[in-house]
Write a protein that holds these residues in place. Sequence first.
Motif, mmCIF file in Angstrom:
data_model
loop_
_atom_site.group_PDB
_atom_site.id
_atom_site.type_symbol
_atom_site.label_atom_id
_atom_site.label_comp_id
_atom_site.label_asym_id
_atom_site.label_seq_id
_atom_site.Cartn_x
_atom_site.Cartn_y
_atom_site.Cartn_z
ATOM 1 N N VAL A 41 0.857 -1.183 0.000
ATOM 2 C CA VAL A 41 0.000 0.000 0.000
ATOM 3 C C VAL A 41 0.896 1.237 0.000
ATOM 4 O O VAL A 41 1.746 1.388 0.876
ATOM 5 C CB VAL A 41 -0.934 0.004 1.219
ATOM 6 N N ILE A 42 0.708 2.131 -0.964
ATOM 7 C CA ILE A 42 1.582 3.296 -1.082
ATOM 8 C C ILE A 42 0.871 4.602 -0.731
ATOM 9 O O ILE A 42 1.463 5.678 -0.799
ATOM 10 C CB ILE A 42 2.152 3.389 -2.505
ATOM 11 N N GLY A 43 -0.391 4.491 -0.337
ATOM 12 C CA GLY A 43 -1.135 5.695 0.038
ATOM 13 C C GLY A 43 -2.614 5.381 0.143
ATOM 14 O O GLY A 43 -3.031 4.216 0.133
ATOM 15 N N SER A 44 -3.445 6.410 0.238
ATOM 16 C CA SER A 44 -4.890 6.223 0.321
ATOM 17 C C SER A 44 -5.600 7.513 -0.092
ATOM 18 O O SER A 44 -5.005 8.603 -0.084
ATOM 19 C CB SER A 44 -5.310 5.821 1.733
ATOM 20 N N ILE A 45 -6.874 7.358 -0.454
ATOM 21 C CA ILE A 45 -7.717 8.510 -0.756
ATOM 22 C C ILE A 45 -9.044 8.342 -0.016
ATOM 23 O O ILE A 45 -9.465 7.223 0.280
ATOM 24 C CB ILE A 45 -7.967 8.662 -2.269
ATOM 25 N N THR A 74 -18.342 9.204 -0.876
ATOM 26 C CA THR A 74 -19.653 8.582 -0.711
ATOM 27 C C THR A 74 -19.742 7.773 0.576
ATOM 28 O O THR A 74 -20.659 7.928 1.378
ATOM 29 C CB THR A 74 -19.972 7.678 -1.912
ATOM 30 N N SER A 75 -18.777 6.901 0.798
ATOM 31 C CA SER A 75 -18.803 6.032 1.984
ATOM 32 C C SER A 75 -18.090 6.638 3.186
ATOM 33 O O SER A 75 -18.208 6.128 4.296
ATOM 34 C CB SER A 75 -18.159 4.689 1.648
ATOM 35 N N LYS A 76 -17.318 7.741 2.972
ATOM 36 C CA LYS A 76 -16.567 8.396 4.039
ATOM 37 C C LYS A 76 -15.505 7.482 4.655
ATOM 38 O O LYS A 76 -15.214 7.555 5.846
ATOM 39 C CB LYS A 76 -17.499 8.906 5.138
ATOM 40 N N VAL A 77 -14.931 6.588 3.860
ATOM 41 C CA VAL A 77 -13.835 5.738 4.326
ATOM 42 C C VAL A 77 -12.659 5.894 3.375
ATOM 43 O O VAL A 77 -12.820 6.289 2.204
ATOM 44 C CB VAL A 77 -14.256 4.256 4.418
ATOM 45 N N TYR A 78 -11.466 5.584 3.895
ATOM 46 C CA TYR A 78 -10.256 5.679 3.087
ATOM 47 C C TYR A 78 -10.092 4.405 2.243
ATOM 48 O O TYR A 78 -10.296 3.290 2.731
ATOM 49 C CB TYR A 78 -9.034 5.876 3.972
ATOM 50 N N VAL A 79 -9.718 4.603 1.004
ATOM 51 C CA VAL A 79 -9.489 3.503 0.070
ATOM 52 C C VAL A 79 -7.994 3.426 -0.210
ATOM 53 O O VAL A 79 -7.373 4.437 -0.548
ATOM 54 C CB VAL A 79 -10.261 3.717 -1.244
ATOM 55 N N PRO A 80 -7.385 2.241 -0.070
ATOM 56 C CA PRO A 80 -5.935 2.148 -0.257
ATOM 57 C C PRO A 80 -5.528 2.307 -1.716
ATOM 58 O O PRO A 80 -6.255 1.917 -2.639
ATOM 59 C CB PRO A 80 -5.608 0.740 0.250
ATOM 60 N N LEU A 81 -4.347 2.879 -1.916
ATOM 61 C CA LEU A 81 -3.713 2.930 -3.225
ATOM 62 C C LEU A 81 -2.562 1.936 -3.220
ATOM 63 O O LEU A 81 -1.708 1.977 -2.328
ATOM 64 C CB LEU A 81 -3.191 4.340 -3.525
ATOM 65 N N TYR A 82 -2.541 1.054 -4.199
ATOM 66 C CA TYR A 82 -1.560 -0.029 -4.203
ATOM 67 C C TYR A 82 -0.427 0.258 -5.176
ATOM 68 O O TYR A 82 -0.601 0.916 -6.199
ATOM 69 C CB TYR A 82 -2.233 -1.350 -4.577
ATOM 70 N N GLY A 83 0.730 -0.320 -4.839
ATOM 71 C CA GLY A 83 1.891 -0.236 -5.719
ATOM 72 C C GLY A 83 1.872 -1.357 -6.741
ATOM 73 O O GLY A 83 0.822 -1.901 -7.087
ATOM 74 N N GLU A 84 3.046 -1.716 -7.215
ATOM 75 C CA GLU A 84 3.161 -2.759 -8.243
ATOM 76 C C GLU A 84 2.638 -4.085 -7.708
ATOM 77 O O GLU A 84 2.965 -4.500 -6.590
ATOM 78 C CB GLU A 84 4.618 -2.902 -8.687
ATOM 79 N N THR A 140 -2.041 4.627 6.988
ATOM 80 C CA THR A 140 -0.749 5.260 7.227
ATOM 81 C C THR A 140 0.128 4.442 8.167
ATOM 82 O O THR A 140 1.316 4.744 8.321
ATOM 83 C CB THR A 140 -0.942 6.662 7.823
ATOM 84 N N ASP A 141 -0.439 3.417 8.781
ATOM 85 C CA ASP A 141 0.323 2.569 9.698
ATOM 86 C C ASP A 141 -0.168 1.139 9.542
ATOM 87 O O ASP A 141 -1.338 0.904 9.204
ATOM 88 C CB ASP A 141 0.148 3.035 11.142
ATOM 89 N N ARG A 142 0.706 0.178 9.803
ATOM 90 C CA ARG A 142 0.326 -1.213 9.655
ATOM 91 C C ARG A 142 1.021 -2.070 10.704
ATOM 92 O O ARG A 142 2.064 -1.688 11.252
ATOM 93 C CB ARG A 142 0.671 -1.741 8.258
ATOM 94 N N GLN A 143 0.429 -3.234 10.961
ATOM 95 C CA GLN A 143 0.996 -4.214 11.886
ATOM 96 C C GLN A 143 0.899 -5.601 11.259
ATOM 97 O O GLN A 143 0.023 -5.862 10.422
ATOM 98 C CB GLN A 143 0.253 -4.198 13.224
ATOM 99 N N ILE A 144 1.771 -6.474 11.690
ATOM 100 C CA ILE A 144 1.786 -7.839 11.162
ATOM 101 C C ILE A 144 0.576 -8.609 11.679
ATOM 102 O O ILE A 144 0.251 -8.561 12.871
ATOM 103 C CB ILE A 144 3.087 -8.568 11.565
#
Length: 391
Positions: free
Chosen positions: A301-305, A309-319, A371-375
């Motif tokens: 995941v390289i970002g989000s927008i 409509t749903s008021k939630v963040y949608v991930p932007l993916y890399g390669e 913006t943050d992740r855990q295993i």
Amino acid sequence: RQSVNIITGIQNLDFELGEAINFNLDNQNINLRNTWDIKLSDWLATRFGIDAEYSRVQLNLNVPQPPKEGENPVPLSTTQSLSNTIDGDLINPGAFAELKFTFFDDLIVVPSVRTDYYEAIDEFTVDPRLLAQYKLNKDFQFNFGLGSYQQQPEYDESDDVYGSRLLIPERSIQTSLGMQSRLFDFLEFDLTGFYKTLDRQVVRNLAAFADPTEEAYTNVGEGRIYGVETLVRARIGKEFFAWLAYTYQRSLRTDRPGEDERLFDFDQPHIMTAVASYSFESGWTLGGRFRLVSGNPDTPVIGSILDSTSKVYVPLYGENNSDRLATFHQLDIRVDKVFTFDEWELNAYLDIQNVYNQANQEGWTYNFDFTDRQILSGLPILPILGVKGEW
């Protein structure tokens, strides 16, 4: 000689999450396999039969559309839902036939053919295959295989509403060449190389996003899988048995013409498994298994927008599948004790999975805006105590 096998079962699955998501399945399934073996001469035998699968399906669902091979998950609130009700029968009959030629007791050649009918897409398939086995001596043998293998698309992909009835079966051409040898009285060694080409793979039709009249899926995907697998087996007396297996393989595909080749979602270059067991005269058995496997490919995941409509963040993916999860490794140990009585046996066992409590990675969990992740880890150490009786 004729053999008949019938397997039947009932599957019921009911799942609901609030009022928006439900999956209710009632499936009665019958599988029939009828085989005839006929020896025509000292050097020729034949084997033929039928395979038939019958399912009585009642399905009611309203679920988010699941991601397909190579697609990345998105929040449920931004996913199109699938709603459908099915009440009917599915029949998938098949037939097969083979000839077994034995030349000089050293060379065995088995040409065969299999045909299947898939009711969901109204398609017949015919798959020719060839197996050969050559014994150089009593301790050394070569094996060769070449064949066509086809399978129907997933049922949601060929559905009248959400899929495409124009799909045809996916196909692979598989080739293998191997050897088996007995190095010593207690040690055996197998080595096999394999190569598979895939075509007519079902992929989502990108044109359908802009034009609803377009078919949702097409058969334009291609792929290739290759590798080598080894197996070493050792047996010392009746007490000790062990084997070590290692496979190196690569799985790659091209979803659409002109696109770059990518890894399959479950591409695992290295797979190693070691198993050992020792039986004591007192009825005790001690065994263990160790596994070491490459982690699955992962798309970062390289970002989000923010979806307005749903008021939630949608991930932007890399390669796609350009990253990889951590290597999986785990040790399991099992202890058995057999109590023998006049007419029956009782087996008591302790099975400890993940003995050293390895937190193997199964994926990532993200916070609300990615913006943050855990295993995301798998199961911790898991002891299982059980008994089994045999009469």
